[in-house]
Structures are given as C-alpha cells and as structure tokens.
Motif scaffolding. Structure first.
Motif, PDB file in Angstrom:
ATOM      1  N   MET A   1       0.839  -1.179   0.000  1.00  0.00           N
ATOM      2  CA  MET A   1       0.000   0.000   0.000  1.00  0.00           C
ATOM      3  C   MET A   1       0.882   1.240   0.000  1.00  0.00           C
ATOM      4  O   MET A   1       1.922   1.280   0.630  1.00  0.00           O
ATOM      5  CB  MET A   1      -0.892  -0.022   1.248  1.00  0.00           C
ATOM      6  N   THR A   2       0.445   2.232  -0.702  1.00  0.00           N
ATOM      7  CA  THR A   2       1.182   3.486  -0.715  1.00  0.00           C
ATOM      8  C   THR A   2       0.887   4.255   0.549  1.00  0.00           C
ATOM      9  O   THR A   2      -0.066   3.974   1.263  1.00  0.00           O
ATOM     10  CB  THR A   2       0.785   4.349  -1.924  1.00  0.00           C
ATOM     11  N   SER A   3       1.722   5.238   0.813  1.00  0.00           N
ATOM     12  CA  SER A   3       1.506   6.039   2.009  1.00  0.00           C
ATOM     13  C   SER A   3       0.257   6.891   1.827  1.00  0.00           C
ATOM     14  O   SER A   3      -0.058   7.342   0.738  1.00  0.00           O
ATOM     15  CB  SER A   3       2.723   6.923   2.271  1.00  0.00           C
ATOM     16  N   PRO A   4      -0.463   7.102   2.930  1.00  0.00           N
ATOM     17  CA  PRO A   4      -1.677   7.905   2.828  1.00  0.00           C
ATOM     18  C   PRO A   4      -1.340   9.354   2.494  1.00  0.00           C
ATOM     19  O   PRO A   4      -0.259   9.845   2.791  1.00  0.00           O
ATOM     20  CB  PRO A   4      -2.305   7.785   4.220  1.00  0.00           C
ATOM     21  N   MET A   5      -2.287  10.004   1.872  1.00  0.00           N
ATOM     22  CA  MET A   5      -2.104  11.402   1.506  1.00  0.00           C
ATOM     23  C   MET A   5      -2.928  12.242   2.473  1.00  0.00           C
ATOM     24  O   MET A   5      -4.082  11.905   2.744  1.00  0.00           O
ATOM     25  CB  MET A   5      -2.571  11.636   0.075  1.00  0.00           C
ATOM     26  N   GLY A   6      -2.333  13.297   2.981  1.00  0.00           N
ATOM     27  CA  GLY A   6      -3.070  14.198   3.856  1.00  0.00           C
ATOM     28  C   GLY A   6      -4.240  14.820   3.105  1.00  0.00           C
ATOM     29  O   GLY A   6      -4.146  15.099   1.909  1.00  0.00           O
ATOM     30  N   GLU A   7      -5.325  15.058   3.813  1.00  0.00           N
ATOM     31  CA  GLU A   7      -6.537  15.568   3.162  1.00  0.00           C
ATOM     32  C   GLU A   7      -6.360  16.969   2.589  1.00  0.00           C
ATOM     33  O   GLU A   7      -6.895  17.271   1.527  1.00  0.00           O
ATOM     34  CB  GLU A   7      -7.726  15.520   4.119  1.00  0.00           C
ATOM     35  N   SER A   8      -5.587  17.824   3.262  1.00  0.00           N
ATOM     36  CA  SER A   8      -5.414  19.169   2.703  1.00  0.00           C
ATOM     37  C   SER A   8      -4.577  19.106   1.427  1.00  0.00           C
ATOM     38  O   SER A   8      -4.887  19.769   0.437  1.00  0.00           O
ATOM     39  CB  SER A   8      -4.777  20.112   3.724  1.00  0.00           C
ATOM     40  N   ALA A   9      -3.533  18.268   1.438  1.00  0.00           N
ATOM     41  CA  ALA A   9      -2.722  18.098   0.229  1.00  0.00           C
ATOM     42  C   ALA A   9      -3.567  17.480  -0.883  1.00  0.00           C
ATOM     43  O   ALA A   9      -3.503  17.914  -2.041  1.00  0.00           O
ATOM     44  CB  ALA A   9      -1.506  17.222   0.512  1.00  0.00           C
ATOM     45  N   ARG A  69     -13.011  12.604  -0.446  1.00  0.00           N
ATOM     46  CA  ARG A  69     -11.702  12.642   0.186  1.00  0.00           C
ATOM     47  C   ARG A  69     -10.757  11.649  -0.491  1.00  0.00           C
ATOM     48  O   ARG A  69     -11.138  10.950  -1.424  1.00  0.00           O
ATOM     49  CB  ARG A  69     -11.863  12.316   1.672  1.00  0.00           C
ATOM     50  N   SER A  70      -9.527  11.580   0.004  1.00  0.00           N
ATOM     51  CA  SER A  70      -8.518  10.719  -0.617  1.00  0.00           C
ATOM     52  C   SER A  70      -8.900   9.241  -0.556  1.00  0.00           C
ATOM     53  O   SER A  70      -8.655   8.502  -1.515  1.00  0.00           O
ATOM     54  CB  SER A  70      -7.149  10.941   0.023  1.00  0.00           C
TER      55      SER A  70
END
Length: 185
Positions: A1-9, A69-70
């Motif tokens: 799994m890839t790293s999660p992305m912050g919601e603001s980014a 969202r992401s």
C-alpha cells in the motif's frame, strides 16, 4: 500500500487536476499507479502497466464528477480498475487468441531477479485461481488495496455482510490450498 495522503494536500491536488494541472495529474498517478499495477498483475492481466494507464485515463476523463476525500478517490480508482478488468476479460473471451512470434528477452541484466519475480507472481496468481471471482476481488481489494469493508462493498456491489462472508470463505480456501501444497510430495 502506498503512504496515505493528507486531506489538505489531496484537496489541493485534486482541485489542480480538475483545473487541468499536469503536475497534479502526475502526482495522483504516481501515488496510486503502483497499487493498481500490482492489483492488475495479481488479477492475471498480461499488461498491468497498460491497465494502470487506461484506468487513470478513464479517471481523468471523469474527474470533474468526482467528489470526496482521498480514501474515496482510492476506492473510486479501484472500482474503475475492477470494471476495466471485467470488461477486458469479457472482451477477451469473445476473441480468439492470436499466437505471438515474439520471444521474451531473458538476457537482460537481472534476469534471475525477473525470473524469481515472475515465479512468485505466477504462484500467487495460481493460488488465487482457486477462488471465485468475487472472493478473489474481495481479498485483493482488502489486502492489496487496503480498502475498508464498506469501500469494497460499494465496488463489488454487495452488502458488507456478503463481503465479510466472501473474505472469510476465500481466506479459508486459500489456507486449505496452501497447506495442501505443503503436504503434497
């Protein structure tokens, strides 16, 4: 799994992509394409990179319709992938295979590593072939995609209870097949 992305980014990137920013498109692709390629590989496609490219092409064409969202974007990308693989499989079943005269190039540097990777992928694909299509998809979406039961439920269009049952039966079947391989002489 890839790293999660912050919601603001993610919000900034998805807005940029919706406005045609090529760097935003590239960022989304680089974020999820490795996961999609892995998913497509394990599902047995001959061209996993081509599948990832087509998935993102389709997603970017419909990006203006996406809201969320992401985690919702990841689930949406997996849904597109699964639908594409189903469509490709159906189309392939209607067309005869054409033999290729192309000889694989195994003389490249690292051929031994490529061969081991191929054997590992083939083994995983073979073991997963014991499962029904729905069981395989649920397990891959949960394990490779790291998606929630609710997200998988939406993607496979089944209630969460059915997704849980498919996962449980699929894992039991995998356990049985792997253990029987170990016991066989």
């Amino acid at each position: 799994m890839t790293s999660p992305m912050g919601e603001s980014a993610f919000g900034e990137i998805i807005d940029g992509a919706k406005n045609g920013d090529g760097r935003a498109f590239e960022h989304l692709y680089r974020w999820l394409a490795p996961e999609i390629t892995t998913f497509a590989t394990v599902r047995g496609t001959d061209d996993p990179e081509g599948v990832a490219n087509e998935v993102f092409f389709r997603a970017f064409q419909k990006l203006d319709r996406f809201q969320g969202r992401s985690d919702a974007f990841r689930a949406w990308i997996y849904a597109i992938t699964r639908n594409l693989l189903i469509d490709t499989h159906r189309a392939g079943a209607r067309r005869p295979d054409i033999a290729s005269n192309e000889v694989p190039d195994l003389a490249t540097a690292g051929a031994d590593v490529e061969a081991l990777d191929l054997l590992s992928t083939q083994r995983v694909t073979r073991v997963l072939s014991y499962l029904s299509d729905d069981q395989r998809d649920v397990i891959l979406l949960r394990m490779v995609g790291d998606l929630s039961l609710q997200q998988v439920s939406v993607i496979v269009d089944k209630p969460v209870t059915a997704v849980k049952a498919l996962q449980r039966r699929g894992l039991r079947r995998l356990q049985s097949e792997v253990l029987s391989e170990v016991v066989r002489p």
